[in-house]
Design a protein around this motif. Structure first.
Motif, PDB file in Angstrom:
ATOM      1  N   GLU A 199      -6.568  17.751 -18.889  1.00  0.00           N
ATOM      2  CA  GLU A 199      -6.904  18.530 -17.743  1.00  0.00           C
ATOM      3  C   GLU A 199      -6.095  19.416 -18.639  1.00  0.00           C
ATOM      4  O   GLU A 199      -6.269  19.799 -18.845  1.00  0.00           O
ATOM      5  N   PRO A 215     -10.178   6.544 -19.950  1.00  0.00           N
ATOM      6  CA  PRO A 215     -10.422   6.498 -18.055  1.00  0.00           C
ATOM      7  C   PRO A 215      -9.356   5.066 -17.552  1.00  0.00           C
ATOM      8  O   PRO A 215      -9.133   5.572 -16.538  1.00  0.00           O
ATOM      9  N   GLU A 218      -5.912   6.969 -16.936  1.00  0.00           N
ATOM     10  CA  GLU A 218      -5.902   8.239 -16.357  1.00  0.00           C
ATOM     11  C   GLU A 218      -6.347   7.085 -15.530  1.00  0.00           C
ATOM     12  O   GLU A 218      -5.773   7.994 -13.644  1.00  0.00           O
ATOM     13  N   GLY A 219      -6.988   6.412 -14.535  1.00  0.00           N
ATOM     14  CA  GLY A 219      -7.501   5.379 -13.571  1.00  0.00           C
ATOM     15  C   GLY A 219      -5.809   5.054 -13.253  1.00  0.00           C
ATOM     16  O   GLY A 219      -5.653   5.480 -11.397  1.00  0.00           O
ATOM     17  N   ASN A 229      -8.641   8.448  -5.877  1.00  0.00           N
ATOM     18  CA  ASN A 229      -9.345   7.219  -6.919  1.00  0.00           C
ATOM     19  C   ASN A 229      -9.296   7.416  -8.768  1.00  0.00           C
ATOM     20  O   ASN A 229      -9.313   8.880  -8.696  1.00  0.00           O
ATOM     21  N   SER A 231     -11.162   8.479 -11.656  1.00  0.00           N
ATOM     22  CA  SER A 231     -12.708   9.533 -11.977  1.00  0.00           C
ATOM     23  C   SER A 231     -14.343   7.955 -11.749  1.00  0.00           C
ATOM     24  O   SER A 231     -14.204   7.249 -12.799  1.00  0.00           O
ATOM     25  N   TRP A 234     -16.214   8.113 -15.831  1.00  0.00           N
ATOM     26  CA  TRP A 234     -15.456   7.957 -16.598  1.00  0.00           C
ATOM     27  C   TRP A 234     -15.079   6.373 -16.680  1.00  0.00           C
ATOM     28  O   TRP A 234     -14.730   6.138 -18.234  1.00  0.00           O
TER      29      TRP A 234
END
Length: 264
Positions: A199, A215, A218-219, A229, A231, A234
């Motif tokens: 971001e 992903p 980032e998760g 949660n 994304s 992704w």
């Protein structure tokens, strides 16, 4: 598809061999090591320290103060990234470094890259304990979003296995593949959101998420640090990429296997 099913069935039947090879890799790695298991936490700590420098630079440029969540987010993503890098590095050399076993003993050749990845799981576990202690001192807390962890970690392991299977076979036929992998791993961290969040780059952040590792990292940050949660779009892309890569890698590996002995 028959090739894939046969390969998985063969690995399951020889699972004790996979366990023994993985344990052998761990023993060899630490047998003559001065620092021992400290090597397991050294790379994540180095990544965290480098991440703090980068986040501090971003903070000074943007005028926004560095927050504790920024530090813990880097820490959470450091251990899995270090695992992925080590798994791919050792997995690439797994066939070449075991050429005597590859040429003289019949065994599922998939055991070699998979055991190399498996041996790095030991380091990942040790590093994760240290990261968990950091999170505990940071009072990050827990939530139901931690239930995402099994899916995220399994996806990361399968992704590492897929790349390791491909690179191990490729390095056997083309010895300069190992150098290409090393160059790739050196610069890959700049295209993977370990030090930062996508971001921060606005619309360009979506390009970083095309990296299938992004992903997952980032998760992990979302579930562990931010208690939300991942994304789903992704994450679905990353899981789909991982499944396809792993299946294709196993099939191509098995079809190339008859030519290993004459090219090693």
């Amino acid at each position: 598809m028959k090739v894939l099913v046969h390969a998985i069935r063969e690995l399951f039947q020889r699972r004790n061999l996979l366990y023994m090879m993985t344990w052998r890799e761990i023993r060899v790695k630490y047998k003559q090591s001065v620092m021992g298991m400290l090597w397991a936490v050294l790379m994540p700590i180095v990544i965290v320290c480098a991440g703090l420098v980068v986040r501090l630079a971003f903070s000074m440029l943007s005028g926004k103060p560095l927050q504790l969540l920024d530090v813990t987010s880097v820490a959470v993503k450091a251990a899995p990234w270090a695992f992925f890098v080590s798994a791919l590095r050792f997995g690439t050399l797994s066939l070449v470094s075991n050429q005597d076993l590859v040429t003289k003993i019949y065994m599922p050749r998939l055991t070699f890259p998979l055991s190399s990845v498996g041996s790095q799981l030991f380091d990942f576990f040790v590093a994760s304990v240290v990261i968990a202690l950091i999170l505990g001192f940071s009072h990050v807390g827990v939530s139901l979003h931690l239930l995402w962890l099994p899916l995220l970690i399994v996806s990361l392991i399968l992704l590492a296995c897929g790349f390791a299977i491909v690179s191990s076979a490729a390095s056997l036929f083309y010895r300069d593949v190992r150098f290409i992998v090393e160059v790739f791993l050196t610069f890959a961290i700049f295209f993977t959101p370990v030090f930062y969040e996508p971001e921060m780059f606005g619309h360009w952040g979506g390009l970083l998420m095309l990296n299938p590792v992004s992903p997952i990292l980032e998760g992990l940050s979302a579930a562990v640090v931010h208690h939300r949660n991942p994304s789903l779009g992704w994450l679905g892309y990353s899981v789909g990429f991982t499944v396809v890569l792993f299946c294709v890698a196993v099939i191509r590996f098995k079809k190339s296997e008859p030519f290993f002995a004459e090219n090693i």
